[in-house]
Scaffold this active site. Structure first.
Site, PDB file in Angstrom:
ATOM      1  N   GLU A  86       1.398  -1.434   0.036  1.00 29.36           N
ATOM      2  CA  GLU A  86      -0.022  -0.026  -0.131  1.00 29.36           C
ATOM      3  C   GLU A  86       1.120   1.272  -0.057  1.00 29.36           C
ATOM      4  OE1 GLU A  86      -3.069  -0.525   2.844  1.00 29.36           O
ATOM      5  OE2 GLU A  86      -3.438   2.122   2.507  1.00 29.36           O
ATOM      6  N   LYS A 263      -7.453  -0.758  11.591  1.00 34.01           N
ATOM      7  CA  LYS A 263      -7.014  -1.019  10.041  1.00 34.01           C
ATOM      8  C   LYS A 263      -5.597  -0.049   9.831  1.00 34.01           C
ATOM      9  CE  LYS A 263      -6.157  -0.608   5.829  1.00 34.01           C
ATOM     10  NZ  LYS A 263      -5.330  -0.073   4.920  1.00 34.01           N
ATOM     11  N   ASP A 279       3.308 -14.982  11.798  1.00 33.56           N
ATOM     12  CA  ASP A 279       1.467 -14.964  11.891  1.00 33.56           C
ATOM     13  C   ASP A 279       0.975 -13.959  11.601  1.00 33.56           C
ATOM     14  OD1 ASP A 279      -0.821 -16.053  10.919  1.00 33.56           O
ATOM     15  OD2 ASP A 279       0.092 -17.870  12.441  1.00 33.56           O
ATOM     16  N   HIS A 376      -2.204  10.657   0.755  1.00 29.92           N
ATOM     17  CA  HIS A 376      -2.732   9.502   0.596  1.00 29.92           C
ATOM     18  C   HIS A 376      -2.242   9.314  -0.965  1.00 29.92           C
ATOM     19  CE1 HIS A 376      -3.282   5.366   1.937  1.00 29.92           C
ATOM     20  NE2 HIS A 376      -4.261   5.394   0.942  1.00 29.92           N
TER      21      HIS A 376
END
Ligand code: MEV
Length: 432
Positions: A86, A263, A279, A376
């Site tokens: 991202e 998130k 993991d 962004h």
């Protein structure tokens, strides 16, 4: 923990070429010449490693690997390896870490060190009798598990420490009995050894109690081993601090916002989990379950403006390993772990918590000021340009035009990129 690097080695890092970045990282002592050669040659090529890990191998899936800069965690300069696709995550982390080092500090600590394994007796005949028998034999069960299964952990100062008994209504008027086996996995993530311990205990528990064990597995909701990170900032614009506090309140009180907030925190954590071969599904599951522990899904971070200080806190389970599994076998994970120079799993989890909290601050700062689009999408322009199919010659023009459109309309999309490219091509500027 960390490298003995000088902060000016981060100066202008994002503007450097990849070769220059390697030179800086080498100067910092974060990578060796062998690491540079390995990464330059495209990383892992040997399929036997993949064959060892999974079934039906057809190749490797590659993600970009970058480093976040400017981090000082618990007073130590650190280079943070992040494997992520991202745009803007690494840029935002580095920018926010710089802001923090100018105005305050990041501190971390571990809260507890035991992981949890669960043993279910789905239909307990007599809970009281079961509980008192397990209680009575607890120490011998622990000793036997440590002797037969977790010997290595015991030698490293860990091993099984305790067995707790829980009674959970089935919903049909009867109860299940659940045993929690608590163990210290030291520097391993501990999933394999915990599952082995629980499966080993199945037979003696059935023999001692006369009850039937249904299943055994570790729990990812490791509220017995939490990681805390804290950021404290001084001398900031009070209005900005209040806005960040309000944004944090939004994420604590509203699950719709909490999901997006968390998130953003995981934007900082997952890329390090991946880069170090850990993991990430286990950590994600644990963090989300912990976020919902009150019965409502809430933010795992909290920002408060108190006594002219902006104070942010992250607390959640973040169980990772620095030994065992992919961590040790994957050469890129080894390079990333060496770059972090952490001495143990607890330090690694504290670094991840710190980066998650910093990433969250970066997002909240942007969201409460210029909005997310500016930071962004500006970086996203490059991706849109490539996505539209611009050749190397065409890229600068398309990017420039997209920046103009963004400034004017505050919005940008792939459609704009395609339009600009078509317009450029219709003028045959670069055609031969
Ligand atoms: C985007 O990847 C992450 C954010 O949505 C996080 C947030 O809203 O706090 C910007």
């Amino acid at each position: 923990m960390g490298t003995s690097l000088k902060p000016d080695l981060f100066q202008g890092f994002s503007k450097l070429s990849r070769e220059q970045r390697f030179a800086r990282l080498f100067e910092m002592g974060a990578v060796t010449r062998e690491d540079i050669q390995f990464l330059n040659e495209g990383g892992i090529k040997d399929f036997s490693l993949a064959e060892n890990f999974i079934e039906n191998v057809i190749g490797y899936f590659q993600l970009p690997l970058g480093v976040a800069t400017n981090f000082v965690i618990d007073g130590v300069e650190m280079v943070i390896p992040m494997a992520v696709e991202e745009t803007s995550i690494i840029a935002a982390a580095s920018k926010t870490a710089k802001w923090i080092r100018e105005h305050g500090e990041i501190t971390t600590k571990s809260l507890g060190h035991l992981i949890i394994g669960q043993i279910q007796i789905a239909k307990v005949q007599n809970f009281e009798k079961f509980a008192s028998l397990v209680e009575y034999h607890q120490q011998s069960l622990i000793n036997e598990a440590n002797r037969q299964v977790s010997k290595n952990m015991v030698e490293r100062g860990g091993g099984v420490k305790e067995i707790q008994i829980r009674r959970i209504p089935r919903g049909d008027g009867e109860d299940m009995a659940i045993l929690h086996v608590l163990a210290d996995p030291c520097d391993a993530m501990g999933a394999n050894i915990m599952n082995q311990v629980c499966e080993f205990l199945k037979t003696p528990i059935e023999e001692i109690t006369g009850e039937k064990v249904t299943m055994c597995i570790l729990s990812n909701l490791v509220d017995t081993k939490l990681t805390q990170a804290q950021v404290r900032l001084r001398g900031l614009d009070p209005e900005l601090c209040v806005r960040i506090q309000e944004a944090s309140l939004f994420a604590q009180q509203d699950p719709y916002r909490a999901a997006t907030n968390n998130k953003g925190v995981l934007n900082g954590i997952d890329p390090i989990l991946i880069a170090t071969g850990n993991d990430w599904r286990a950590v994600e599951a644990g963090i989300h379950a912990y976020a919902a522990r009150s019965g409502q899904y809430r933010s795992i971070t909290k920002w408060q403006y108190i006594n002219e200080e902006l104070v942010g806190t992250f607390i959640a389970p973040l169980v990772v390993g620095t030994v065992g599994g992919v961590t040790k076998l994957h050469p890129t994970a080894q390079i990333c772990l060496n770059m972090l120079n952490v001495e143990n799993a607890s330090q690694l989890s504290r670094v991840m918590a710190a980066v998650g909290l910093v990433q969250n601050l970066g997002a909240l700062r942007a969201l409460t000021t210029v909005g997310i689009i500016e930071g962004h999408m500006k970086l996203h322009i490059k991706n849109l340009t490539l996505g539209a199919g611009a050749s190397e010659d065409e890229q600068a023009y398309v990017q420039g035009k997209l920046e103009e459109i963004l400034k004017l309309k505050k919005r940008i999309s792939l459609h704009n990129a395609v339009e600009v490219l078509n317009e450029l091509r219709s003028r045959n500027v670069f055609s031969k």
